[in-house]
Write a protein that holds these residues in place. Structure first.
Motif, PDB file in Angstrom:
ATOM      1  N   ILE A  16       1.606  10.574 -18.639  1.00 21.82           N
ATOM      2  CA  ILE A  16       1.570   9.130 -18.396  1.00 21.82           C
ATOM      3  C   ILE A  16       1.243   8.930 -16.917  1.00 21.82           C
ATOM      4  CG2 ILE A  16       4.061   9.007 -17.990  1.00 21.82           C
ATOM      5  CD1 ILE A  16       3.980   6.124 -19.003  1.00 21.82           C
ATOM      6  N   MET A  17       0.382   7.977 -16.658  1.00 25.49           N
ATOM      7  CA  MET A  17       0.049   7.627 -15.284  1.00 25.49           C
ATOM      8  C   MET A  17       0.722   6.300 -14.970  1.00 25.49           C
ATOM      9  SD  MET A  17      -1.736  10.122 -14.112  1.00 25.49           S
ATOM     10  CE  MET A  17      -2.634   9.599 -12.690  1.00 25.49           C
ATOM     11  N   TYR A  18       1.734   6.354 -14.127  1.00 29.32           N
ATOM     12  CA  TYR A  18       2.444   5.139 -13.762  1.00 29.32           C
ATOM     13  C   TYR A  18       1.601   4.290 -12.825  1.00 29.32           C
ATOM     14  CZ  TYR A  18       6.712   7.055 -15.758  1.00 29.32           C
ATOM     15  OH  TYR A  18       7.652   7.556 -16.613  1.00 29.32           O
ATOM     16  N   THR A  19       1.886   3.002 -12.855  1.00 31.03           N
ATOM     17  CA  THR A  19       1.314   2.052 -11.909  1.00 31.03           C
ATOM     18  C   THR A  19       2.484   1.426 -11.163  1.00 31.03           C
ATOM     19  OG1 THR A  19       1.433   0.175 -13.438  1.00 31.03           O
ATOM     20  CG2 THR A  19      -0.584   1.541 -13.499  1.00 31.03           C
ATOM     21  N   LEU A  20       2.164   0.614 -10.207  1.00 30.11           N
ATOM     22  CA  LEU A  20       3.221  -0.072  -9.478  1.00 30.11           C
ATOM     23  C   LEU A  20       4.012  -0.994 -10.400  1.00 30.11           C
ATOM     24  CD1 LEU A  20       4.430  -0.279  -6.700  1.00 30.11           C
ATOM     25  CD2 LEU A  20       2.724  -1.993  -6.123  1.00 30.11           C
ATOM     26  N   GLU A  21       3.357  -1.514 -11.419  1.00 28.98           N
ATOM     27  CA  GLU A  21       4.015  -2.441 -12.339  1.00 28.98           C
ATOM     28  C   GLU A  21       4.979  -1.766 -13.302  1.00 28.98           C
ATOM     29  OE1 GLU A  21       0.703  -2.392 -11.848  1.00 28.98           O
ATOM     30  OE2 GLU A  21       0.410  -4.266 -10.781  1.00 28.98           O
ATOM     31  N   ASN A  22       4.762  -0.484 -13.614  1.00 29.98           N
ATOM     32  CA  ASN A  22       5.635   0.158 -14.608  1.00 29.98           C
ATOM     33  C   ASN A  22       6.382   1.382 -14.072  1.00 29.98           C
ATOM     34  OD1 ASN A  22       3.669   2.152 -14.555  1.00 29.98           O
ATOM     35  ND2 ASN A  22       3.149   2.024 -16.716  1.00 29.98           N
ATOM     36  N   PHE A  23       6.360   1.596 -12.770  1.00 27.78           N
ATOM     37  CA  PHE A  23       7.075   2.739 -12.211  1.00 27.78           C
ATOM     38  C   PHE A  23       8.574   2.527 -12.389  1.00 27.78           C
ATOM     39  CE2 PHE A  23       8.694   5.489  -8.787  1.00 27.78           C
ATOM     40  CZ  PHE A  23       8.003   6.652  -9.091  1.00 27.78           C
ATOM     41  N   GLN A  25       0.828  -1.203   0.000  1.00 30.23           N
ATOM     42  CA  GLN A  25       0.000   0.000   0.000  1.00 30.23           C
ATOM     43  C   GLN A  25       0.865   1.257   0.000  1.00 30.23           C
ATOM     44  OE1 GLN A  25      -3.443   0.073  -0.380  1.00 30.23           O
ATOM     45  NE2 GLN A  25      -2.866   2.176  -0.843  1.00 30.23           N
ATOM     46  N   ALA A  26       1.961   1.247   0.727  1.00 34.42           N
ATOM     47  CA  ALA A  26       2.873   2.397   0.737  1.00 34.42           C
ATOM     48  C   ALA A  26       3.482   2.615  -0.653  1.00 34.42           C
ATOM     49  CB  ALA A  26       3.968   2.202   1.779  1.00 34.42           C
ATOM     50  N   MET A  27       3.777   1.532  -1.359  1.00 35.64           N
ATOM     51  CA  MET A  27       4.289   1.648  -2.726  1.00 35.64           C
ATOM     52  C   MET A  27       3.231   2.252  -3.645  1.00 35.64           C
ATOM     53  SD  MET A  27       6.351  -1.882  -3.403  1.00 35.64           S
ATOM     54  CE  MET A  27       7.912  -2.235  -2.627  1.00 35.64           C
ATOM     55  N   ILE A  28       1.994   1.792  -3.521  1.00 38.14           N
ATOM     56  CA  ILE A  28       0.896   2.325  -4.338  1.00 38.14           C
ATOM     57  C   ILE A  28       0.710   3.808  -4.045  1.00 38.14           C
ATOM     58  CG2 ILE A  28      -1.613   2.239  -4.668  1.00 38.14           C
ATOM     59  CD1 ILE A  28      -1.342  -0.850  -4.191  1.00 38.14           C
ATOM     60  N   ASN A  29       0.731   4.183  -2.775  1.00 36.00           N
ATOM     61  CA  ASN A  29       0.594   5.592  -2.395  1.00 36.00           C
ATOM     62  C   ASN A  29       1.713   6.434  -2.997  1.00 36.00           C
ATOM     63  OD1 ASN A  29      -1.604   4.790  -0.884  1.00 36.00           O
ATOM     64  ND2 ASN A  29      -0.578   5.010   1.080  1.00 36.00           N
ATOM     65  N   THR A  30       2.914   5.895  -3.015  1.00 36.50           N
ATOM     66  CA  THR A  30       4.064   6.608  -3.557  1.00 36.50           C
ATOM     67  C   THR A  30       3.893   6.873  -5.053  1.00 36.50           C
ATOM     68  OG1 THR A  30       5.550   5.677  -1.899  1.00 36.50           O
ATOM     69  CG2 THR A  30       6.566   6.467  -3.936  1.00 36.50           C
ATOM     70  N   VAL A  31       3.494   5.852  -5.786  1.00 38.94           N
ATOM     71  CA  VAL A  31       3.289   6.008  -7.225  1.00 38.94           C
ATOM     72  C   VAL A  31       2.159   7.001  -7.488  1.00 38.94           C
ATOM     73  CG1 VAL A  31       2.635   4.816  -9.360  1.00 38.94           C
ATOM     74  CG2 VAL A  31       4.242   3.736  -7.776  1.00 38.94           C
ATOM     75  N   ASP A  32       1.079   6.903  -6.716  1.00 37.09           N
ATOM     76  CA  ASP A  32      -0.035   7.853  -6.872  1.00 37.09           C
ATOM     77  C   ASP A  32       0.432   9.283  -6.625  1.00 37.09           C
ATOM     78  OD1 ASP A  32      -1.830   5.857  -7.499  1.00 37.09           O
ATOM     79  OD2 ASP A  32      -2.757   5.808  -5.503  1.00 37.09           O
ATOM     80  N   TYR A  33       1.212   9.473  -5.590  1.00 38.50           N
ATOM     81  CA  TYR A  33       1.704  10.812  -5.275  1.00 38.50           C
ATOM     82  C   TYR A  33       2.564  11.350  -6.413  1.00 38.50           C
ATOM     83  CZ  TYR A  33       3.298  14.708  -2.410  1.00 38.50           C
ATOM     84  OH  TYR A  33       3.552  15.967  -1.920  1.00 38.50           O
TER      85      TYR A  33
END
Length: 127
Positions: A55-62, A37-45
């Protein structure tokens, strides 16, 4: 869990979140779910930071490993600070003062420092 460029184990190594090192918590502090969840929050931020990149990154392509580590650690320490503050207990027994879960300020300070590093590096990358 998604397949990010950073593993939960690498995050734990950075934060020294190892069972044998956490003598007061008797185990690891951050679960795999908390780390994800912290990783997801980081990418969202990062996606919300200016300037927008289109481009909107996801956890898979950050693509930025060190940036993901800084943000993830910051979010985890902020979460840890919330837990410490909510569960803080001070008591005395036989003339000994004990402050259980009294690390909220330390965790929050570390979180803020890491978030500042994350923001600065993120802005440099986006420019």
């Amino acid at each position: 869990m998604a397949t990010p460029i950073l593993t939960a184990e690498e995050v734990r190594l950075f934060l020294q979140d190892r069972e044998e090192l956490n003598t007061l918590t008797l185990g690891i502090r951050f679960t795999p779910e908390m780390i994800e969840q912290a990783m997801i929050n980081t990418v969202d931020y990062y996606n919300l930071m200016n300037p927008p990149l289109g481009i909107m990154y996801t956890l898979e392509n950050f693509p930025y490993r060190s940036l993901l580590l800084l943000g993830t650690a910051s979010y985890l320490l902020r979460s840890g600070a919330i837990n410490e503050a909510a569960n803080q207990l001070s008591y005395a027994a036989d003339g000994i003062q004990v402050n259980d879960k009294d690390k909220a300020q330390i965790f929050m300070s570390l979180s803020q420092n890491l978030m500042q590093d994350f923001k600065e590096l993120g802005q440099q990358i986006k420019m």
